[in-house]
Design a protein around this motif. Structure first.
Motif, PDB file in Angstrom:
ATOM      1  N   TRP A  57       0.830  -1.195   0.000  1.00 41.11           N
ATOM      2  CA  TRP A  57       0.000   0.000   0.000  1.00 41.11           C
ATOM      3  C   TRP A  57       0.867   1.249   0.000  1.00 41.11           C
ATOM      4  O   TRP A  57       1.804   1.374   0.780  1.00 41.11           O
ATOM      5  CB  TRP A  57      -0.930   0.023   1.213  1.00 41.11           C
ATOM      6  CG  TRP A  57      -2.008  -1.007   1.101  1.00 41.11           C
ATOM      7  CD1 TRP A  57      -2.022  -2.245   1.643  1.00 41.11           C
ATOM      8  CD2 TRP A  57      -3.224  -0.887   0.356  1.00 41.11           C
ATOM      9  NE1 TRP A  57      -3.178  -2.911   1.300  1.00 41.11           N
ATOM     10  CE2 TRP A  57      -3.930  -2.090   0.503  1.00 41.11           C
ATOM     11  CE3 TRP A  57      -3.787   0.123  -0.419  1.00 41.11           C
ATOM     12  CZ2 TRP A  57      -5.162  -2.323  -0.081  1.00 41.11           C
ATOM     13  CZ3 TRP A  57      -5.021  -0.099  -1.001  1.00 41.11           C
ATOM     14  CH2 TRP A  57      -5.698  -1.316  -0.833  1.00 41.11           C
ATOM     15  N   LEU A  58       0.526   2.162  -0.886  1.00 43.21           N
ATOM     16  CA  LEU A  58       1.153   3.476  -0.982  1.00 43.21           C
ATOM     17  C   LEU A  58       0.163   4.491  -0.430  1.00 43.21           C
ATOM     18  O   LEU A  58      -0.981   4.545  -0.887  1.00 43.21           O
ATOM     19  CB  LEU A  58       1.468   3.800  -2.449  1.00 43.21           C
ATOM     20  CG  LEU A  58       1.699   5.269  -2.802  1.00 43.21           C
ATOM     21  CD1 LEU A  58       3.018   5.752  -2.213  1.00 43.21           C
ATOM     22  CD2 LEU A  58       1.678   5.468  -4.309  1.00 43.21           C
ATOM     23  N   SER A  85      -5.815  12.148   2.686  1.00 40.82           N
ATOM     24  CA  SER A  85      -4.900  11.114   2.214  1.00 40.82           C
ATOM     25  C   SER A  85      -5.687   9.917   1.680  1.00 40.82           C
ATOM     26  O   SER A  85      -6.866   9.746   2.002  1.00 40.82           O
ATOM     27  CB  SER A  85      -3.964  10.661   3.333  1.00 40.82           C
ATOM     28  OG  SER A  85      -4.685  10.075   4.389  1.00 40.82           O
ATOM     29  N   TRP A  86      -5.001   9.138   0.864  1.00 46.53           N
ATOM     30  CA  TRP A  86      -5.569   7.916   0.305  1.00 46.53           C
ATOM     31  C   TRP A  86      -4.484   6.847   0.311  1.00 46.53           C
ATOM     32  O   TRP A  86      -3.305   7.153   0.225  1.00 46.53           O
ATOM     33  CB  TRP A  86      -6.032   8.115  -1.141  1.00 46.53           C
ATOM     34  CG  TRP A  86      -6.995   9.222  -1.339  1.00 46.53           C
ATOM     35  CD1 TRP A  86      -8.351   9.190  -1.153  1.00 46.53           C
ATOM     36  CD2 TRP A  86      -6.697  10.551  -1.773  1.00 46.53           C
ATOM     37  NE1 TRP A  86      -8.898  10.416  -1.448  1.00 46.53           N
ATOM     38  CE2 TRP A  86      -7.906  11.273  -1.837  1.00 46.53           C
ATOM     39  CE3 TRP A  86      -5.527  11.218  -2.123  1.00 46.53           C
ATOM     40  CZ2 TRP A  86      -7.978  12.607  -2.223  1.00 46.53           C
ATOM     41  CZ3 TRP A  86      -5.590  12.530  -2.501  1.00 46.53           C
ATOM     42  CH2 TRP A  86      -6.801  13.207  -2.552  1.00 46.53           C
ATOM     43  N   LEU A  87      -4.912   5.602   0.343  1.00 44.44           N
ATOM     44  CA  LEU A  87      -4.006   4.468   0.199  1.00 44.44           C
ATOM     45  C   LEU A  87      -4.295   3.810  -1.142  1.00 44.44           C
ATOM     46  O   LEU A  87      -5.464   3.585  -1.488  1.00 44.44           O
ATOM     47  CB  LEU A  87      -4.204   3.458   1.332  1.00 44.44           C
ATOM     48  CG  LEU A  87      -3.629   3.924   2.657  1.00 44.44           C
ATOM     49  CD1 LEU A  87      -4.735   4.259   3.611  1.00 44.44           C
ATOM     50  CD2 LEU A  87      -2.721   2.870   3.211  1.00 44.44           C
ATOM     51  N   PHE A  88      -3.223   3.526  -1.866  1.00 44.68           N
ATOM     52  CA  PHE A  88      -3.349   2.919  -3.189  1.00 44.68           C
ATOM     53  C   PHE A  88      -2.601   1.595  -3.218  1.00 44.68           C
ATOM     54  O   PHE A  88      -1.526   1.471  -2.650  1.00 44.68           O
ATOM     55  CB  PHE A  88      -2.760   3.832  -4.267  1.00 44.68           C
ATOM     56  CG  PHE A  88      -3.417   5.174  -4.345  1.00 44.68           C
ATOM     57  CD1 PHE A  88      -4.609   5.334  -5.039  1.00 44.68           C
ATOM     58  CD2 PHE A  88      -2.853   6.281  -3.728  1.00 44.68           C
ATOM     59  CE1 PHE A  88      -5.228   6.573  -5.108  1.00 44.68           C
ATOM     60  CE2 PHE A  88      -3.461   7.524  -3.796  1.00 44.68           C
ATOM     61  CZ  PHE A  88      -4.651   7.670  -4.481  1.00 44.68           C
ATOM     62  N   GLY A  89      -3.204   0.638  -3.911  1.00 45.84           N
ATOM     63  CA  GLY A  89      -2.575  -0.656  -4.105  1.00 45.84           C
ATOM     64  C   GLY A  89      -3.005  -1.205  -5.449  1.00 45.84           C
ATOM     65  O   GLY A  89      -3.664  -0.527  -6.243  1.00 45.84           O
ATOM     66  N   ALA A 121       0.191   1.670   5.652  1.00 44.73           N
ATOM     67  CA  ALA A 121       0.884   1.891   4.388  1.00 44.73           C
ATOM     68  C   ALA A 121       2.291   1.318   4.470  1.00 44.73           C
ATOM     69  O   ALA A 121       2.934   1.378   5.521  1.00 44.73           O
ATOM     70  CB  ALA A 121       0.953   3.381   4.073  1.00 44.73           C
ATOM     71  N   ASP A 122       2.752   0.782   3.356  1.00 40.91           N
ATOM     72  CA  ASP A 122       4.134   0.323   3.268  1.00 40.91           C
ATOM     73  C   ASP A 122       5.062   1.493   2.995  1.00 40.91           C
ATOM     74  O   ASP A 122       6.209   1.499   3.424  1.00 40.91           O
ATOM     75  CB  ASP A 122       4.262  -0.739   2.165  1.00 40.91           C
ATOM     76  CG  ASP A 122       3.430  -1.963   2.484  1.00 40.91           C
ATOM     77  OD1 ASP A 122       3.832  -2.715   3.385  1.00 40.91           O
ATOM     78  OD2 ASP A 122       2.373  -2.142   1.852  1.00 40.91           O
ATOM     79  N   VAL A 123       4.575   2.458   2.261  1.00 46.91           N
ATOM     80  CA  VAL A 123       5.336   3.664   1.956  1.00 46.91           C
ATOM     81  C   VAL A 123       4.365   4.845   1.943  1.00 46.91           C
ATOM     82  O   VAL A 123       3.217   4.694   1.528  1.00 46.91           O
ATOM     83  CB  VAL A 123       6.097   3.543   0.614  1.00 46.91           C
ATOM     84  CG1 VAL A 123       5.146   3.376  -0.562  1.00 46.91           C
ATOM     85  CG2 VAL A 123       7.040   4.707   0.391  1.00 46.91           C
TER      86      VAL A 123
END
Length: 169
Positions: free
Chosen positions: A59-60, A70-74, A89-91
């Motif tokens: 997850w970014l 904010s948002w998390l993207f994968g 989040a990973d990053v």
């Protein structure tokens, strides 16, 4: 009653943030739908070529600090972009709206923004570098014309009117 207008020197740099502020109040379901459509279009070639596989299971988080959003993207195995509001989040890449607009319009180099601490990265920096490289390969022409024009005009505006407080005094 006399109403004084805000000083244009302070108002002009704030215009992009004022225009984007309604995004903060938009329900997440609508944000997700709009972002999903836009990102699927932007990354359609990269997704088809498997260039986003490095995001599977990761997850970014993208955080626009001055909007407090904010948002998390994968990405999943079907090469679909995933978007979440909350989670780990990973990053994480954080910065203000103006920095992201300048980055999107290619008016500023990502490395410059990071070295100037206008964008920060935390967590898995190797994953962040892969994201940066993916973004470097995206052409602005794949964006819908109105989005492309908005980003380019926004970046020009920011370049012309954004100055630090000390420059106004």
């Amino acid at each position: 009653m006399i109403v004084s207008l805000p000083d244009k020197q302070k108002l002009l740099p704030a215009v992009p943030k004022l225009i984007a502020k309604p995004l903060v109040y938009m329900p997440f379901a609508l944000q997700k739908k709009l972002l999903s459509r836009l990102l699927q279009q932007i990354f359609s070639e990269a997704l088809a070529d498997g260039d986003c596989e490095f995001l599977q299971g990761s997850w970014l988080k993208v955080a626009i600090t001055d909007l407090n959003i904010s948002w998390l993207f994968g990405c999943n195995e079907k090469n679909e972009i995933l978007i979440n509001k909350n989670g780990l989040a990973d990053v994480t890449i954080e910065g203000n709206l103006n920095s992201f607009i300048l980055l999107a319009a290619r008016k500023e180099d990502p490395d410059t923004l990071f070295f100037q601490r206008q964008l920060t990265i935390g967590g898995d920096t190797e994953l962040g570098l892969q994201v940066k490289n993916l973004l470097d390969n995206i052409e602005l022409d794949v964006l819908p014309p109105i989005i492309n024009l908005s980003i380019r005009c926004g970046a020009e505006y920011i370049s012309l009117f954004s100055k630090s407080e000390s420059e106004y005094q």
